[in-house]
Design a protein around this motif. Structure first.
Motif, PDB file in Angstrom:
ATOM      1  N   TRP A 169       0.758  -1.188   0.230  1.00  0.00           N
ATOM      2  CA  TRP A 169       0.171   0.013   0.113  1.00  0.00           C
ATOM      3  C   TRP A 169       0.725   1.035   0.014  1.00  0.00           C
ATOM      4  O   TRP A 169       1.976   1.155   0.197  1.00  0.00           O
ATOM      5  N   ASP A 170       0.293   2.303  -0.248  1.00  0.00           N
ATOM      6  CA  ASP A 170       0.854   3.495  -0.212  1.00  0.00           C
ATOM      7  C   ASP A 170       1.445   4.217   1.140  1.00  0.00           C
ATOM      8  O   ASP A 170       0.861   3.896   2.080  1.00  0.00           O
ATOM      9  N   PRO A 171       2.497   4.780   1.141  1.00  0.00           N
ATOM     10  CA  PRO A 171       3.224   5.259  -0.115  1.00  0.00           C
ATOM     11  C   PRO A 171       3.998   4.207  -0.772  1.00  0.00           C
ATOM     12  O   PRO A 171       4.420   3.246  -0.277  1.00  0.00           O
ATOM     13  N   PHE A 172       4.062   4.543  -2.121  1.00  0.00           N
ATOM     14  CA  PHE A 172       4.787   3.752  -2.882  1.00  0.00           C
ATOM     15  C   PHE A 172       4.272   2.333  -2.872  1.00  0.00           C
ATOM     16  O   PHE A 172       5.127   1.279  -3.144  1.00  0.00           O
ATOM     17  N   ALA A 173       3.133   2.254  -3.063  1.00  0.00           N
ATOM     18  CA  ALA A 173       2.501   0.775  -3.293  1.00  0.00           C
ATOM     19  C   ALA A 173       2.862   0.212  -4.631  1.00  0.00           C
ATOM     20  O   ALA A 173       2.886   0.870  -5.809  1.00  0.00           O
ATOM     21  N   GLY A 174       3.264  -1.189  -4.629  1.00  0.00           N
ATOM     22  CA  GLY A 174       3.700  -1.597  -5.917  1.00  0.00           C
ATOM     23  C   GLY A 174       5.115  -1.524  -6.278  1.00  0.00           C
ATOM     24  O   GLY A 174       5.874  -2.210  -7.136  1.00  0.00           O
ATOM     25  N   ARG A 175       5.907  -0.790  -5.268  1.00  0.00           N
ATOM     26  CA  ARG A 175       7.349  -0.534  -5.431  1.00  0.00           C
ATOM     27  C   ARG A 175       7.959  -1.676  -4.547  1.00  0.00           C
ATOM     28  O   ARG A 175       7.441  -1.770  -3.562  1.00  0.00           O
ATOM     29  N   TRP A 176       9.081  -1.697  -4.892  1.00  0.00           N
ATOM     30  CA  TRP A 176      10.181  -2.615  -4.215  1.00  0.00           C
ATOM     31  C   TRP A 176      10.827  -1.642  -2.981  1.00  0.00           C
ATOM     32  O   TRP A 176      11.100  -0.540  -3.297  1.00  0.00           O
ATOM     33  N   ALA A 177      11.035  -2.336  -1.761  1.00  0.00           N
ATOM     34  CA  ALA A 177      11.660  -1.917  -0.803  1.00  0.00           C
ATOM     35  C   ALA A 177      12.263  -2.693   0.280  1.00  0.00           C
ATOM     36  O   ALA A 177      12.159  -4.017   0.007  1.00  0.00           O
ATOM     37  N   LEU A 178      13.038  -2.024   0.982  1.00  0.00           N
ATOM     38  CA  LEU A 178      13.773  -3.252   2.229  1.00  0.00           C
ATOM     39  C   LEU A 178      12.499  -3.513   3.126  1.00  0.00           C
ATOM     40  O   LEU A 178      11.525  -2.731   3.401  1.00  0.00           O
ATOM     41  N   PRO A 179      12.759  -4.593   3.793  1.00  0.00           N
ATOM     42  CA  PRO A 179      11.611  -4.801   4.943  1.00  0.00           C
ATOM     43  C   PRO A 179      11.918  -4.082   5.928  1.00  0.00           C
ATOM     44  O   PRO A 179      13.035  -3.419   6.162  1.00  0.00           O
ATOM     45  N   GLY A 180      11.071  -3.360   6.828  1.00  0.00           N
ATOM     46  CA  GLY A 180      10.975  -2.479   7.627  1.00  0.00           C
ATOM     47  C   GLY A 180       9.800  -2.161   8.227  1.00  0.00           C
ATOM     48  O   GLY A 180       8.602  -2.497   7.705  1.00  0.00           O
ATOM     49  N   GLY A 181       9.869  -1.279   9.219  1.00  0.00           N
ATOM     50  CA  GLY A 181       8.639  -0.618   9.691  1.00  0.00           C
ATOM     51  C   GLY A 181       8.676  -0.033  11.203  1.00  0.00           C
ATOM     52  O   GLY A 181       9.822   0.279  11.655  1.00  0.00           O
ATOM     53  N   HIS A 182       7.738   0.540  11.720  1.00  0.00           N
ATOM     54  CA  HIS A 182       7.657   1.424  12.696  1.00  0.00           C
ATOM     55  C   HIS A 182       8.101   0.428  14.184  1.00  0.00           C
ATOM     56  O   HIS A 182       7.997  -0.720  14.311  1.00  0.00           O
ATOM     57  N   VAL A 183       9.045   1.310  14.971  1.00  0.00           N
ATOM     58  CA  VAL A 183       9.336   0.772  16.090  1.00  0.00           C
ATOM     59  C   VAL A 183       8.055   0.832  17.219  1.00  0.00           C
ATOM     60  O   VAL A 183       7.768   2.036  17.432  1.00  0.00           O
ATOM     61  N   ASP A 184       7.908  -0.064  17.719  1.00  0.00           N
ATOM     62  CA  ASP A 184       6.634   0.081  18.697  1.00  0.00           C
ATOM     63  C   ASP A 184       6.941   0.564  20.112  1.00  0.00           C
ATOM     64  O   ASP A 184       8.256   0.688  20.527  1.00  0.00           O
ATOM     65  N   PRO A 185       6.020   1.240  20.801  1.00  0.00           N
ATOM     66  CA  PRO A 185       6.369   1.642  22.074  1.00  0.00           C
ATOM     67  C   PRO A 185       7.194   0.554  22.949  1.00  0.00           C
ATOM     68  O   PRO A 185       6.647  -0.471  23.144  1.00  0.00           O
TER      69      PRO A 185
END
Length: 143
Positions: A30-46
């Motif tokens: 999904w957006d941003p950049f839906a359909g584009r390739w990226a490194l795995p990653g994401g938000h740091v949880d509390p």
């Protein structure tokens, strides 16, 4: 004197390279950049460190499990505008895994796949091309 505070979101990105010089990428779901390739990653949880988030996000998005002790920090990316959703600061980590390490798309990813470092998809999401460049330098694989 008036002070202005900026909301900053904290993330972790992971560069996983196998011993055949291929990198694990996800196709964003999904957006941003839906359909584009990226490194795995994401938000740091509390209450979570960026290292713990890297381990968790890698497994959630690719089903690849790498112990925290096998990840090494390669840098922090904090350039304003690196993410169209607002101000994001990411800590990037690197690990090398054996050839044949299975990967499968998990949450946030349409697909996951191994890409040769010398034949990457064009226009990676965010500033992930810059993070990959730093990773290849750290591994001594830069051209």
């Amino acid at each position: 004197m008036s002070e202005t505070f900026e909301t900053i979101r904290y993330t972790a990105d992971i560069v996983i390279v196998d011993t055949d010089r291929r990198v694990l990428l996800i196709e964003r779901g999904w957006d941003p950049f839906a359909g584009r390739w990226a490194l795995p990653g994401g938000h740091v949880d509390p209450g979570e460190t960026s290292l713990a988030a890297a381990v968790r996000e890698l497994e959630e998005e690719t089903r690849v499990r790498v112990p925290a002790g096998n990840l090494r920090q390669i840098g922090v990316w904090d350039t304003p505008g690196r993410d169209p959703r607002g101000r994001y600061v990411t800590v990037a980590y690197l690990a090398v895994v054996p050839v044949g390490t299975p990967a499968a798309a998990g949450d946030d990813a349409r697909t996951a796949g191994w890409w040769p470092l010398d034949a990457l998809p064009s226009h990676l999401a965010f500033d992930h091309a810059d993070i990959l460049t730093a990773a290849t330098h750290a591994l001594g694989l830069a051209a």
